[in-house]
Structures are given as structure tokens and as C-alpha cells.
Design an enzyme around this catalytic site. Structure first.
Site, PDB file in Angstrom:
ATOM      1  N   THR A  32       0.209   3.811   9.597  1.00 46.61           N
ATOM      2  CA  THR A  32       1.241   4.802   9.926  1.00 46.61           C
ATOM      3  C   THR A  32       0.519   6.026  10.470  1.00 46.61           C
ATOM      4  OG1 THR A  32       2.751   4.060   8.213  1.00 46.61           O
ATOM      5  CG2 THR A  32       2.949   6.362   8.856  1.00 46.61           C
ATOM      6  N   GLY A  68      11.758   2.368   5.595  1.00 51.95           N
ATOM      7  CA  GLY A  68      10.787   2.961   4.674  1.00 51.95           C
ATOM      8  C   GLY A  68      10.892   4.467   4.605  1.00 51.95           C
ATOM      9  N   THR A 109       1.707   8.989   4.426  1.00 50.46           N
ATOM     10  CA  THR A 109       1.413   7.605   4.804  1.00 50.46           C
ATOM     11  C   THR A 109       1.131   6.827   3.529  1.00 50.46           C
ATOM     12  OG1 THR A 109      -0.288   6.202   5.802  1.00 50.46           O
ATOM     13  CG2 THR A 109      -0.955   8.434   5.295  1.00 50.46           C
ATOM     14  N   HIS A 154       2.417   3.555   0.723  1.00 54.86           N
ATOM     15  CA  HIS A 154       3.439   2.616   0.261  1.00 54.86           C
ATOM     16  C   HIS A 154       4.833   3.252   0.342  1.00 54.86           C
ATOM     17  CE1 HIS A 154       5.704   0.221  -2.785  1.00 54.86           C
ATOM     18  NE2 HIS A 154       5.127  -0.728  -2.075  1.00 54.86           N
ATOM     19  N   GLY A 155       5.608   2.782   1.323  1.00 54.38           N
ATOM     20  CA  GLY A 155       6.849   3.449   1.680  1.00 54.38           C
ATOM     21  C   GLY A 155       7.861   3.581   0.560  1.00 54.38           C
TER      22      GLY A 155
HETATM   23  N1  GLY Z   1       4.589   4.217   5.003  1.00 50.23           N
HETATM   24  C1  GLY Z   1       5.038   3.256   5.891  1.00 50.23           C
HETATM   25  C2  GLY Z   1       6.005   2.323   5.328  1.00 50.23           C
HETATM   26  O1  GLY Z   1       5.829   1.881   4.201  1.00 50.23           O
HETATM   27  O2  GLY Z   1       6.965   2.023   5.967  1.00 50.23           O
END
Ligand code: GLY
Length: 332
Positions: A190, A220, A241, A243-244
Site C-alpha cells: 500500500t 479495507g 499501511t 493489515h486493513g
Molecule cells: N492496508 C491495505 C489493506 O489491507 O487493504
């Protein structure tokens, strides 16, 4: 000297005296980035931060600068945004982006974008040209077409790395944990940028392909204002950025902003909020922060996160913990 000329000169001097030093700080994604992807990411963040800084150095706005930096990374296969985005369970790209202006808290965001190479520019158009702040799927496509954006074949945005990452996910992946332990970079990369221009205005932009093997229709943190992106001229700006699902539950970007509003400095606020999220939700993230005074905050709980910023004619950059590399930089 004519009195109007005298006043103009005086105003010019006052403006020059009080103008902020423009700064741009960017990231190219947090996660378990494999060693063979390190160089590409470091090269990519340096190119992108220069693209953004050029705009600031010419007196351009923070908004234009963060868009330019993110565009550069959307075009670069080393990052999970635009071309090179990771794939959902159906093998499609479905991209998301957001952008925010700290002067008036105006924001633009898009999600489930499949056939445009630069979701960040569509998000920017939502900010400037729409009564809404967040448009998704078919609506985002209709909006983009109406504003003159041109579609590309969705397959043209798919890279070999993204295909391999999906294949690996389908064999070994743990749903929702694809940022962790993927040999072929399952969802790390990301991209985001935070800038402050010479007028002291702050802007933030963030763009992503999400995570490998995500469900069709999954949204996300990146397009969510307060999770992936936040900008307020009175406090600072943050792009996140990682774990969404965890970032959005923790409202990570706004958590950092709140800490700064209550007097915590940019670096401590970034570290405290990222660590707090990881302790509470057991997943990793990273964030970049600028305070309204131009103080920098960078922290990640993942194994790696590429980042770069330009300040005082130097590019600072890194990807490992406790690593700060430095190159001379003279704006051309
Ligand atoms: N941080 C990007 C996602 O998990 O969508």
C-alpha cells in the site's frame, strides 16, 4: 520607490520569512517484505518522493504533491497500488484510494476500482468535483468516465508477482492474514504520502490493491477517512499501511491525530498508536505522520516498511527497523 512597489516588496519579504519549509513524507507499504523486493521498494520510494517534492519546490500545493508521489508508486510494479495491485479471489484487481485536504477537512475516496490505472486521481476528483466524499464500484467508474478518465483493460494492471502471490495464497494462505509470511509478497505495498506546503497546508493520499485473496467486494482501511488517511492543518497528517481489518477497527490514522491533538509529538504518537493497534488486534501496521510544524513520525510493527522524506536538501529513506539512509538532494 513607488509606495505600491514598496508594499509589494514588503509583503513578499514577510511572505518569504513566514513561509514553511515544504516537506513530503511517503511510504511504500508495511509487511513481511521479502529480501528480493527491498531494493525495488527503496528505489521506488526515492523516485516518488522526488516527484512530490518537485511540486512543493515550485510552490505547488500539498494536495498536488501527494497525488504526484502516489501516482509514481501506482505506476511502479514494486508497490501494491495501480499497476501491480494484488488480486482478489476471482483473480481481479479491485483498488481503493483516498485523499484529504487539511485546510477544510475536505476528502475524496474511491473503492472497488477495476479499470483505471490511477485511483488516486479519481479520489482527488471526488474531493474537488463531487458533493460526495466516497464513491465505490460502478458509481466510481461512472464518475470517473464523466470526469474524462480513460479506462484500461483490467488485465493490463495485473503483474506476474500479483498472480504468483494469489496462487501462493490459494495454496497456503490464511484468510485475512495475507500480509504475514507470504514469500511472494501477498499484500504488502500500500502506498501513501503526507505533505506540508509552504503555506502550511497539509494533505494526505493513500492508495492500495488491498490484500491477496481478498473476498470479492472486500473494502479495507485505505479509502476510509480516519483509518487509512487523515489531514488537519491544525494538527497534522497521517497515512497508514498494513493489515486493513485491524487498521479500520482501530481508526489508526485518527488515533495518531488525536494523540497529537492532546500534545504528543508526531513520532511518539505514531509509535504509540501502531503499537496499541498491534497489541490489541494482533496484526501489524505502519504509519507516517507530519505534525503541523513539520515534525516527522515513522513507525511500523511489521518486519519492514519502505519510507522516504525530503527535508533540508536531503532525502532520508529506509525499510528496516532503526535504519535511516541519507542522500544529498538538490531540486532541479
Ligand atoms: N492496508 C491495505 C489493506 O489491507 O487493504
Amino acid at each position: 520607490m513607488h509606495s505600491i512597489t514598496l508594499w509589494t516588496s514588503l509583503l513578499f519579504l514577510i511572505n518569504g520569512y513566514f513561509a514553511m519549509e515544504p516537506i513530503i513524507l511517503i511510504h511504500g507499504g508495511a509487511g513481511d517484505i521479502p529480501q528480493n523486493r527491498v531494493k525495488g521498494k527503496l528505489d521506488g520510494v526515492k523516485v516518488a518522493v522526488i516527484a512530490g517534492h518537485k511540486i512543493l519546490a515550485q510552490g505547488g500545493s500539498a494536495l498536488d504533491a501527494v497525488e504526484a508521489a502516489v501516482l509514481s508508486m501506482e505506476d511502479d510494479e514494486n508497490f501494491n497500488a495501480g499497476y501491480g495491485s494484488v488480486l482478489n479471489l476471482r483473480g481481479e484487481v479491485a483498488m481503493e484510494a483516498s485523499i484529504m485536504r487539511g485546510e477544510d477537512l475536505n476528502a475524496g475516496a474511491v473503492t472497488l476500482v477495476k479499470d483505471f490505472p490511477h485511483p488516486i486521481s479519481i479520489a482527488y476528483k471526488v474531493l474537488t468535483d463531487s458533493p460526495h466524499s466516497f464513491i465505490g464500484g460502478e458509481g466510481a467508474k461512472l464518475f470517473a468516465l464523466d470526469k474524462g478518465f480513460t479506462t484500461v483493460p483490467p488485465e493490463s494492471l495485473i503483474s506476474e508477482n500479483a498472480k504468483n502471490a494469489l496462487e501462493e495464497f490459494l495454496q497456503h494462505g490464511e484468510l485475512g492474514r495475507t500480509e504475514i509470511g507470504m514469500k511472494n509478497e501477498g499484500g504488502v505495498g500500500t502506498v501513501g504520502a503526507v505533505a506540508i506546503d509552504k503555506y502550511g497546508h497539509i494533505a494526505v493520499a493513500t492508495s492500495t490493491g488491498g490484500m491477496s485473496g481478498k473476498a470479492v467486494g472486500r473494502i479495507g482501511d485505505t479509502p476510509l477517512i480516519g483509518s487509512g488517511t487523515y489531514a488537519d492543518d491544525n494538527i497534522g497528517g497521517v497515512s497508514t499501511t498494513g493489515h486493513g481489518e485491524s487498521i479500520l477497527k482501530y481508526c489508526l490514522a485518527h488515533s495518531i491525530i488525536k494523540l497529537m491533538e492532546n500534545g504528543t509529538d508526531a513520532n511518539t504518537a505514531t509509535k504509540e498508536a501502531v503499537t496499541g493497534m498491534t497489541n490489541r488486534l494482533k496484526n501489524t501496521a505502519g504509519a507516517i505522520t507530519l505534525s503541523k510544524n513539520g515534525d516527522v513520525g515513522i513507525y511500523f510493527s511489521s518486519k519492514r516498511m519502505s519510507w522516504a522524506y525530503i527535508k533540508s536538501n536531503k532525502i532520508f529513506y529506509g525499510i528496516e527497523h532503526n535504519q535511516i539512509l541519507e542522500d544529498e538532494y538538490r531540486p532541479s
